[in-house]
Design a protein around this motif. Sequence first.
Motif, PDB file in Angstrom:
ATOM      1  N   LEU A 224       0.916  -1.242   0.067  1.00 31.02           N
ATOM      2  CA  LEU A 224      -0.170   0.042   0.050  1.00 31.02           C
ATOM      3  C   LEU A 224       0.835   1.130   0.082  1.00 31.02           C
ATOM      4  N   ILE A 225       0.452   2.146  -0.847  1.00 27.45           N
ATOM      5  CA  ILE A 225       1.412   3.373  -0.901  1.00 27.45           C
ATOM      6  C   ILE A 225       0.042   4.551  -0.797  1.00 27.45           C
ATOM      7  N   LYS A 226       0.451   5.534   0.186  1.00 30.87           N
ATOM      8  CA  LYS A 226      -0.352   6.642   0.316  1.00 30.87           C
ATOM      9  C   LYS A 226       0.152   7.939  -0.066  1.00 30.87           C
ATOM     10  N   ARG A 227      -0.713   8.576  -0.932  1.00 24.57           N
ATOM     11  CA  ARG A 227      -0.001   9.953  -1.481  1.00 24.57           C
ATOM     12  C   ARG A 227      -1.122  10.981  -0.883  1.00 24.57           C
ATOM     13  N   PRO A 228      -0.694  11.805  -0.163  1.00 22.07           N
ATOM     14  CA  PRO A 228      -1.331  12.908   0.589  1.00 22.07           C
ATOM     15  C   PRO A 228      -1.346  14.172  -0.746  1.00 22.07           C
ATOM     16  N   TRP A 229      -2.384  14.813  -0.481  1.00 23.87           N
ATOM     17  CA  TRP A 229      -2.579  16.048  -1.414  1.00 23.87           C
ATOM     18  C   TRP A 229      -2.724  17.298  -0.551  1.00 23.87           C
ATOM     19  N   LYS A 230      -2.087  18.372  -1.280  1.00 24.51           N
ATOM     20  CA  LYS A 230      -2.141  19.628  -0.596  1.00 24.51           C
ATOM     21  C   LYS A 230      -3.563  20.525  -1.303  1.00 24.51           C
ATOM     22  N   VAL A 231      -4.422  20.724  -0.527  1.00 21.82           N
ATOM     23  CA  VAL A 231      -5.469  21.653  -0.938  1.00 21.82           C
ATOM     24  C   VAL A 231      -5.821  22.796  -0.097  1.00 21.82           C
ATOM     25  N   ASP A 232      -5.241  23.854  -0.607  1.00 19.38           N
ATOM     26  CA  ASP A 232      -4.903  25.077   0.150  1.00 19.38           C
ATOM     27  C   ASP A 232      -5.470  26.405  -1.059  1.00 19.38           C
ATOM     28  N   GLY A 233      -6.691  26.705  -0.959  1.00 24.41           N
ATOM     29  CA  GLY A 233      -7.111  27.859  -1.949  1.00 24.41           C
ATOM     30  C   GLY A 233      -7.106  27.106  -3.044  1.00 24.41           C
ATOM     31  N   LEU A 234      -6.417  27.926  -4.090  1.00 26.47           N
ATOM     32  CA  LEU A 234      -6.033  27.448  -5.539  1.00 26.47           C
ATOM     33  C   LEU A 234      -4.949  26.539  -5.817  1.00 26.47           C
ATOM     34  N   SER A 235      -4.113  26.175  -4.552  1.00 23.02           N
ATOM     35  CA  SER A 235      -3.111  25.296  -4.720  1.00 23.02           C
ATOM     36  C   SER A 235      -3.712  23.991  -4.423  1.00 23.02           C
ATOM     37  N   VAL A 236      -3.885  23.053  -5.459  1.00 23.12           N
ATOM     38  CA  VAL A 236      -4.278  21.784  -5.188  1.00 23.12           C
ATOM     39  C   VAL A 236      -3.346  20.918  -6.078  1.00 23.12           C
ATOM     40  N   ARG A 237      -2.651  20.232  -5.234  1.00 21.26           N
ATOM     41  CA  ARG A 237      -1.515  19.015  -6.175  1.00 21.26           C
ATOM     42  C   ARG A 237      -1.195  18.142  -4.781  1.00 21.26           C
ATOM     43  N   PRO A 238      -0.287  17.467  -5.549  1.00 21.40           N
ATOM     44  CA  PRO A 238      -0.134  16.250  -4.521  1.00 21.40           C
ATOM     45  C   PRO A 238       1.229  16.716  -3.689  1.00 21.40           C
ATOM     46  N   GLU A 239       1.259  16.413  -2.541  1.00 21.65           N
ATOM     47  CA  GLU A 239       2.401  16.653  -1.819  1.00 21.65           C
ATOM     48  C   GLU A 239       3.549  16.094  -2.198  1.00 21.65           C
ATOM     49  N   MET A 240       4.776  16.680  -1.821  1.00 22.10           N
ATOM     50  CA  MET A 240       6.012  16.522  -2.438  1.00 22.10           C
ATOM     51  C   MET A 240       6.559  14.970  -2.025  1.00 22.10           C
ATOM     52  N   TRP A 241       5.974  14.648  -0.951  1.00 21.16           N
ATOM     53  CA  TRP A 241       6.421  13.366  -0.334  1.00 21.16           C
ATOM     54  C   TRP A 241       5.152  12.550  -0.110  1.00 21.16           C
ATOM     55  N   ILE A 242       5.531  10.871  -0.123  1.00 24.76           N
ATOM     56  CA  ILE A 242       4.419  10.169   0.156  1.00 24.76           C
ATOM     57  C   ILE A 242       4.813   8.980   0.925  1.00 24.76           C
ATOM     58  N   TYR A 243       3.869   8.349   1.630  1.00 23.69           N
ATOM     59  CA  TYR A 243       4.038   7.283   2.287  1.00 23.69           C
ATOM     60  C   TYR A 243       4.428   6.037   1.403  1.00 23.69           C
ATOM     61  N   ASN A 244       5.591   5.689   1.154  1.00 24.76           N
ATOM     62  CA  ASN A 244       6.022   4.650   0.285  1.00 24.76           C
ATOM     63  C   ASN A 244       5.842   3.235   0.727  1.00 24.76           C
ATOM     64  N   HIS A 245       6.688   2.398   0.368  1.00 26.30           N
ATOM     65  CA  HIS A 245       6.752   1.073   0.819  1.00 26.30           C
ATOM     66  C   HIS A 245       6.958   0.966   2.391  1.00 26.30           C
ATOM     67  N   SER A 246       6.133   0.221   3.119  1.00 26.89           N
ATOM     68  CA  SER A 246       6.559  -0.191   4.592  1.00 26.89           C
ATOM     69  C   SER A 246       6.711  -1.423   4.628  1.00 26.89           C
ATOM     70  N   ALA A 247       5.880  -2.551   4.076  1.00 27.62           N
ATOM     71  CA  ALA A 247       6.054  -3.832   4.027  1.00 27.62           C
ATOM     72  C   ALA A 247       4.892  -4.468   3.063  1.00 27.62           C
ATOM     73  N   PHE A 248       4.966  -5.650   2.772  1.00 30.21           N
ATOM     74  CA  PHE A 248       4.151  -6.423   1.856  1.00 30.21           C
ATOM     75  C   PHE A 248       3.052  -7.173   2.870  1.00 30.21           C
ATOM     76  N   ILE A 249       1.939  -7.146   2.352  1.00 24.47           N
ATOM     77  CA  ILE A 249       0.592  -8.122   3.072  1.00 24.47           C
ATOM     78  C   ILE A 249       0.426  -9.154   2.259  1.00 24.47           C
ATOM     79  N   VAL A 250       0.500 -10.246   2.633  1.00 20.64           N
ATOM     80  CA  VAL A 250       0.218 -11.580   2.029  1.00 20.64           C
ATOM     81  C   VAL A 250      -1.081 -12.240   2.864  1.00 20.64           C
ATOM     82  N   LYS A 251      -2.068 -12.299   2.147  1.00 24.60           N
ATOM     83  CA  LYS A 251      -3.419 -13.147   2.691  1.00 24.60           C
ATOM     84  C   LYS A 251      -3.603 -14.372   2.068  1.00 24.60           C
ATOM     85  N   ALA A 252      -3.878 -15.368   2.796  1.00 26.90           N
ATOM     86  CA  ALA A 252      -4.272 -16.828   2.330  1.00 26.90           C
ATOM     87  C   ALA A 252      -5.709 -17.215   3.068  1.00 26.90           C
ATOM     88  N   ARG A 253      -6.043 -18.276   2.618  1.00 25.62           N
ATOM     89  CA  ARG A 253      -7.291 -19.069   3.420  1.00 25.62           C
ATOM     90  C   ARG A 253      -7.193 -20.374   3.417  1.00 25.62           C
TER      91      ARG A 253
END
Length: 256
Positions: A224-253
């Motif tokens: 999972l990668i989380k990309r924050p956005w800046k919303v401030d008046g007319l400035s609406v854009r992705p933030e300069m940094w993101i929450y990148n790789h932390s770990a993999f998740i593996v699910k099985a049944r």
Amino acid sequence: MDILNYGDLVILSDKKARKYMITLKEGARFSSQYGFIDHAEIINAGNGGLVKASKGEEYRVFKPTYIDYVMKIKRNAQIIYPKDTAMILMYADIYPGLNVLESGIGQGALSIALLRALGGRGRLTSIEVREDFALQSKNFIHNFLGEVDNHDIVISNIYDGFEGCFDRIVLDLPEPWHVLKHCKTGLIDGGMIVSYIPTVLQVKTYVDTLKETGYFDDIETFELIKRPWKVDGLSVRPEMWIYNHSAFIVKARKIK
């Protein structure tokens, strides 16, 4: 207004959205570059209220959320980050009444999320090989949830096996493939196992072992990668940094 009391945890947030978590104590003060605030004034402001420091700076008062707590408290062990915790709860399909096993407990952040999802029904068993982690996690959980009656912490090495049969198993271990042989009798048919794994080489070994057992199916691997956005008046854009790789998740049944 939600009433605050001495002994409660609170978050103070300044105009720059900087957050400070403190425990309210009788006669105590919060101090910063903007002066001090008596804890009694914070209690009077209440949850969601405003309180003013001695030099005029205003702070918003909130009771801490789960994310506030696990991200702000001083940690002695690595935690599973909230963006991953939320998906683990969904992919493990955690709900009240289940019998859940987790290992290892680390700081206890995932334990809190599991216990909240169980809602006081069912049971969580946490296996941890390190006694110091078990003790600190117990305190960490208690400080946020208070007393819980449906949680057991067992100090042992899960690689050597475990007692009982569970509806769900959640693992945060360096070599989770060593647990799979115990799942033949330790996980119900149709039950789910979700593992949090840092590196792709560990994922490879784990998924290969899942397939080799012959009693796991419905295997999924993702990050999972989380990309924050800046919303401030007319400035609406992705933030300069993101929450990148932390770990993999593996699910099985588990299958028959």
